[in-house]
Design a protein around this motif. Structure first.
Motif, PDB file in Angstrom:
ATOM      1  N   ARG A 169       7.420   7.924 -36.225  1.00  0.00           N
ATOM      2  CA  ARG A 169       6.145   7.986 -36.948  1.00  0.00           C
ATOM      3  C   ARG A 169       5.156   6.990 -36.349  1.00  0.00           C
ATOM      4  N   VAL A 170       5.692   5.901 -35.813  1.00  0.00           N
ATOM      5  CA  VAL A 170       4.878   4.908 -35.114  1.00  0.00           C
ATOM      6  C   VAL A 170       5.509   4.673 -33.755  1.00  0.00           C
ATOM      7  N   GLY A 171       4.696   4.736 -32.711  1.00  0.00           N
ATOM      8  CA  GLY A 171       5.197   4.520 -31.361  1.00  0.00           C
ATOM      9  C   GLY A 171       4.309   3.557 -30.610  1.00  0.00           C
ATOM     10  N   ALA A 172       4.928   2.554 -29.963  1.00  0.00           N
ATOM     11  CA  ALA A 172       4.177   1.550 -29.216  1.00  0.00           C
ATOM     12  C   ALA A 172       4.459   1.677 -27.727  1.00  0.00           C
ATOM     13  N   VAL A 173       3.388   1.672 -26.925  1.00  0.00           N
ATOM     14  CA  VAL A 173       3.517   1.646 -25.466  1.00  0.00           C
ATOM     15  C   VAL A 173       2.977   0.303 -24.993  1.00  0.00           C
ATOM     16  N   LEU A 174       3.844  -0.503 -24.378  1.00  0.00           N
ATOM     17  CA  LEU A 174       3.488  -1.880 -24.031  1.00  0.00           C
ATOM     18  C   LEU A 174       2.745  -1.982 -22.721  1.00  0.00           C
ATOM     19  N   GLY A 175       3.081  -1.143 -21.765  1.00  0.00           N
ATOM     20  CA  GLY A 175       2.415  -1.235 -20.471  1.00  0.00           C
ATOM     21  C   GLY A 175       3.045  -0.288 -19.472  1.00  0.00           C
ATOM     22  N   VAL A 176       2.314  -0.034 -18.404  1.00  0.00           N
ATOM     23  CA  VAL A 176       2.806   0.778 -17.292  1.00  0.00           C
ATOM     24  C   VAL A 176       2.831  -0.121 -16.072  1.00  0.00           C
ATOM     25  N   GLY A 177       4.027  -0.440 -15.606  1.00  0.00           N
ATOM     26  CA  GLY A 177       4.172  -1.341 -14.475  1.00  0.00           C
ATOM     27  C   GLY A 177       5.075  -0.755 -13.414  1.00  0.00           C
ATOM     28  N   ALA A 193       5.392   9.623 -17.949  1.00  0.00           N
ATOM     29  CA  ALA A 193       6.650   9.532 -18.691  1.00  0.00           C
ATOM     30  C   ALA A 193       6.479   8.695 -19.951  1.00  0.00           C
ATOM     31  N   LYS A 194       5.835   7.544 -19.836  1.00  0.00           N
ATOM     32  CA  LYS A 194       5.637   6.690 -21.010  1.00  0.00           C
ATOM     33  C   LYS A 194       4.720   7.367 -22.025  1.00  0.00           C
ATOM     34  N   GLY A 195       3.808   8.188 -21.553  1.00  0.00           N
ATOM     35  CA  GLY A 195       2.881   8.878 -22.438  1.00  0.00           C
ATOM     36  C   GLY A 195       3.531   9.930 -23.314  1.00  0.00           C
ATOM     37  N   GLU A 196       4.794  10.256 -23.020  1.00  0.00           N
ATOM     38  CA  GLU A 196       5.490  11.225 -23.870  1.00  0.00           C
ATOM     39  C   GLU A 196       5.721  10.687 -25.281  1.00  0.00           C
ATOM     40  N   LEU A 197       5.771   9.356 -25.440  1.00  0.00           N
ATOM     41  CA  LEU A 197       5.970   8.795 -26.780  1.00  0.00           C
ATOM     42  C   LEU A 197       4.746   9.001 -27.671  1.00  0.00           C
ATOM     43  N   PRO A 198       3.558   8.555 -27.282  1.00  0.00           N
ATOM     44  CA  PRO A 198       2.409   8.822 -28.168  1.00  0.00           C
ATOM     45  C   PRO A 198       2.131  10.305 -28.351  1.00  0.00           C
ATOM     46  N   ALA A 199       2.441  11.112 -27.337  1.00  0.00           N
ATOM     47  CA  ALA A 199       2.218  12.555 -27.465  1.00  0.00           C
ATOM     48  C   ALA A 199       3.147  13.178 -28.511  1.00  0.00           C
ATOM     49  N   ALA A 200       4.298  12.562 -28.745  1.00  0.00           N
ATOM     50  CA  ALA A 200       5.276  13.124 -29.680  1.00  0.00           C
ATOM     51  C   ALA A 200       5.019  12.712 -31.121  1.00  0.00           C
ATOM     52  N   PRO A 202       3.383  12.380 -34.877  1.00  0.00           N
ATOM     53  CA  PRO A 202       2.709  13.338 -35.773  1.00  0.00           C
ATOM     54  C   PRO A 202       1.260  12.938 -36.015  1.00  0.00           C
ATOM     55  N   GLY A 203       0.480  13.863 -36.517  1.00  0.00           N
ATOM     56  CA  GLY A 203      -0.929  13.594 -36.776  1.00  0.00           C
ATOM     57  C   GLY A 203      -1.157  12.490 -37.774  1.00  0.00           C
ATOM     58  N   ASP A 204      -0.210  12.285 -38.682  1.00  0.00           N
ATOM     59  CA  ASP A 204      -0.355  11.205 -39.661  1.00  0.00           C
ATOM     60  C   ASP A 204       0.401   9.951 -39.236  1.00  0.00           C
ATOM     61  N   GLY A 205       0.812   9.902 -37.969  1.00  0.00           N
ATOM     62  CA  GLY A 205       1.480   8.720 -37.437  1.00  0.00           C
ATOM     63  C   GLY A 205       0.492   7.753 -36.823  1.00  0.00           C
ATOM     64  N   VAL A 206       1.026   6.721 -36.165  1.00  0.00           N
ATOM     65  CA  VAL A 206       0.188   5.699 -35.543  1.00  0.00           C
ATOM     66  C   VAL A 206       0.696   5.427 -34.131  1.00  0.00           C
ATOM     67  N   ALA A 207      -0.197   5.539 -33.155  1.00  0.00           N
ATOM     68  CA  ALA A 207       0.103   5.162 -31.776  1.00  0.00           C
ATOM     69  C   ALA A 207      -0.408   3.741 -31.551  1.00  0.00           C
ATOM     70  N   VAL A 208       0.493   2.832 -31.230  1.00  0.00           N
ATOM     71  CA  VAL A 208       0.149   1.434 -30.984  1.00  0.00           C
ATOM     72  C   VAL A 208       0.081   1.249 -29.471  1.00  0.00           C
ATOM     73  N   LEU A 209      -1.143   1.082 -28.967  1.00  0.00           N
ATOM     74  CA  LEU A 209      -1.374   1.120 -27.521  1.00  0.00           C
ATOM     75  C   LEU A 209      -1.976  -0.188 -27.025  1.00  0.00           C
ATOM     76  N   ALA A 223      -1.964  11.170 -33.043  1.00  0.00           N
ATOM     77  CA  ALA A 223      -1.872  10.171 -34.103  1.00  0.00           C
ATOM     78  C   ALA A 223      -3.104   9.258 -34.115  1.00  0.00           C
ATOM     79  N   ARG A 224      -3.236   8.520 -35.205  1.00  0.00           N
ATOM     80  CA  ARG A 224      -4.239   7.458 -35.271  1.00  0.00           C
ATOM     81  C   ARG A 224      -3.851   6.375 -34.279  1.00  0.00           C
ATOM     82  N   VAL A 225      -4.833   5.760 -33.626  1.00  0.00           N
ATOM     83  CA  VAL A 225      -4.571   4.728 -32.619  1.00  0.00           C
ATOM     84  C   VAL A 225      -4.876   3.353 -33.184  1.00  0.00           C
ATOM     85  N   LEU A 226      -3.942   2.442 -33.014  1.00  0.00           N
ATOM     86  CA  LEU A 226      -4.118   1.027 -33.320  1.00  0.00           C
ATOM     87  C   LEU A 226      -3.811   0.264 -32.039  1.00  0.00           C
ATOM     88  N   THR A 227      -4.768  -0.517 -31.550  1.00  0.00           N
ATOM     89  CA  THR A 227      -4.575  -1.189 -30.273  1.00  0.00           C
ATOM     90  C   THR A 227      -4.185  -2.652 -30.475  1.00  0.00           C
TER      91      THR A 227
END
Length: 439
Positions: A169-177, A193-200, A202-209, A223-227
């Motif tokens: 429901r919440v997915g965080a992507v820390l960085g691409v290195g 590849a890392k982008g598959e997490l935020p893409a997966a 739900p619309g009422d979830g939160v992508a922590v980027l 999902a809603r984005v929280l940076t």
């Protein structure tokens, strides 16, 4: 694990029961036959060198690809079946699933996040692959509200597979290195590849980027984005390092600031803590409680910036759990920060960074250059692959131990870092044995 009979496990996994179908599994699933779990499920995998089916004698029950001497659910592929069973358990318990991925910082961020959510089931160490994620999920019991998962990837499609097992429901992507760039092929494929997490999500979830990483900030998500980051919604200011390079800082969100004093060394821990805070905020935790809990975390994952001091004053920084160019930079900065207030020299014992492909030699050379620019007094490069880093080159761990015994002095500060497979944890353990060296 929630109680399941072998008949139920067979129905979920598409297997057949060899033995008593009414036998109930209530303990966790596990892979190591040397540490059987009471009432647990031994997952027998036939590897290239070891066949788990041959070691099932002490198991309560087995999930395998052929019958064993114990009650067994026989399936075509135990790894696939493990994922199906985990998906069933996650659906039955219905916890809020929180996932963390990225090229570096995953395990520390996951450890912080688990500490922010007491009672959560969380990945242990870096068990973040097609075996580790379902094994973690199968630890769920009916009373668990949160499942905290570290998710790793070695190629495109891997995170999609893991997200299908436990839908975050919440997915965080820390960085691409550059970690694993030898496997992915390019930073662009790493980002995909890392982008598959935020893409997966739900619309009422939160992508922590990560707002400070352009590749991450641009990842599409329903999902809603929280940076998080220096330019993020969740941010920090006034970072100060103590004599062991442990950061204190102000953690900020929505105009409010709270003081955090981390117990882990390295300025790079600030962004890991900030990312964990953002995920916790996304599920309703409050900033004051987050700051207080972050200040009490003792990381359970060993060999990650573990700082100790010997009786003779020598400080050892054991960061041998893993390595890539970005984490090398962070660890070297911490080495210089800790060593700057001490009488001795700074010594970086550096081994190979694995999975860099054709970028390996230039990456090691760049790390060596970075160490010299920072002012590290001595670089000891262990193994031929690490020799482009320059400094003193030795062939193997034994040679490294001999060199260190001959050259280290009391009050030196020593960083030991490499990819886990390089085995430099042996060096760190030897250094930590007080009195082990003649000076």
């Amino acid at each position: 694990m929630i109680p399941l009979s072998l008949a139920q496990i067979a129905a979920v996994t598409g297997g057949a029961v060899c033995g008593d179908p009414t036998l109930v599994v209530t303990g966790p699933a596990y892979l190591d036959s040397r540490s059987p779990h009471s009432e647990g499920l031994f997952v027998a995998i036939a590897g290239e060198r070891v066949d788990g089916h041959s070691f099932a004698g002490h198991a309560h029950a087995v999930l395998g690809s052929r019958p064993t001497c114990r009650p067994t659910v026989v399936v075509p592929d135990p790894v696939v079946a493990l994922g199906r069973l985990a998906r069933h358990v996650v659906a039955a318990v219905a916890p809020t699933v929180l996932a963390v991925t990225g090229s570096h910082g995953k395990t520390t961020t996951k450890d912080y996040l688990a500490a922010l959510l007491p009672g959560a089931v969380a990945t242990k160490g870096n068990q973040n692959n097609e075996l580790g994620v379902p094994l973690t999920a199968l630890q769920l019991k009916a009373e668990n509200d949160f499942l905290v998962l570290e998710m790793g990837a070695r190629g495109v499609g891997h995170l999609s597979y893991l997200c299908d097992i436990a839908r975050p429901r919440v997915g965080a992507v820390l960085g691409v290195g550059s970690a694993h760039v030898g496997e992915f092929g390019s930073l662009e494929l790493t980002a995909a590849a890392k982008g598959e997490l935020p893409a997966a999500l739900p619309g009422d979830g939160v992508a922590v980027l990560n707002a400070d990483d352009p590749r991450v900030a641009a990842m599409p998500t329903p999902a809603r984005v929280l940076t998080f980051g220096e330019r993020g919604d969740v941010t920090w200011r006034d970072v100060c390092l103590d004599r062991l390079a442990r950061p204190s800082f102000s953690l900020g969100y929505a105009g409010r600031w709270e003081t955090v004093r981390l117990r882990q060394s390295g300025a790079h821990q600030v962004i890991n803590a900030c990312a964990a805070a953002a995920v916790a905020l996304a599920v309703g935790e409050q900033l004051p409680a987050i700051a207080q809990r972050l200040s009490t975390v003792e990381s359970p994952s060993s060999m990650r910036m573990a700082v100790s001091q010997r009786d003779d004053g020598l400080i050892v920084i054991d960061d041998t759990y893993n390595a890539n160019p970005e984490s090398m930079h962070a660890a070297l900065k911490a080495l210089v920060s800790i060593g700057s207030g001490r009488a001795g020299r700074t010594v970086a014992v550096l081994g190979e960074m694995r999975e860099l492909g054709t970028a390996s030699a230039p990456a090691h050379a760049e790390v060596g250059t970075f160490a010299r620019v920072l002012g590290v007094d001595i670089v000891l490069a262990v193994g031929a692959a690490a020799h482009p880093a320059g400094g003193v080159g030795v062939s193997d761990i034994h040679s490294a131990l001999t060199w260190l015994a001959d050259h280290l002095r009391p009050h030196d500060t020593v960083l030991v870092k490499a990819s886990r497979a390089a085995g430099l944890d042996v060096v760190a353990r030897a250094l930590n044995r007080s009195g082990a060296w003649a000076h």
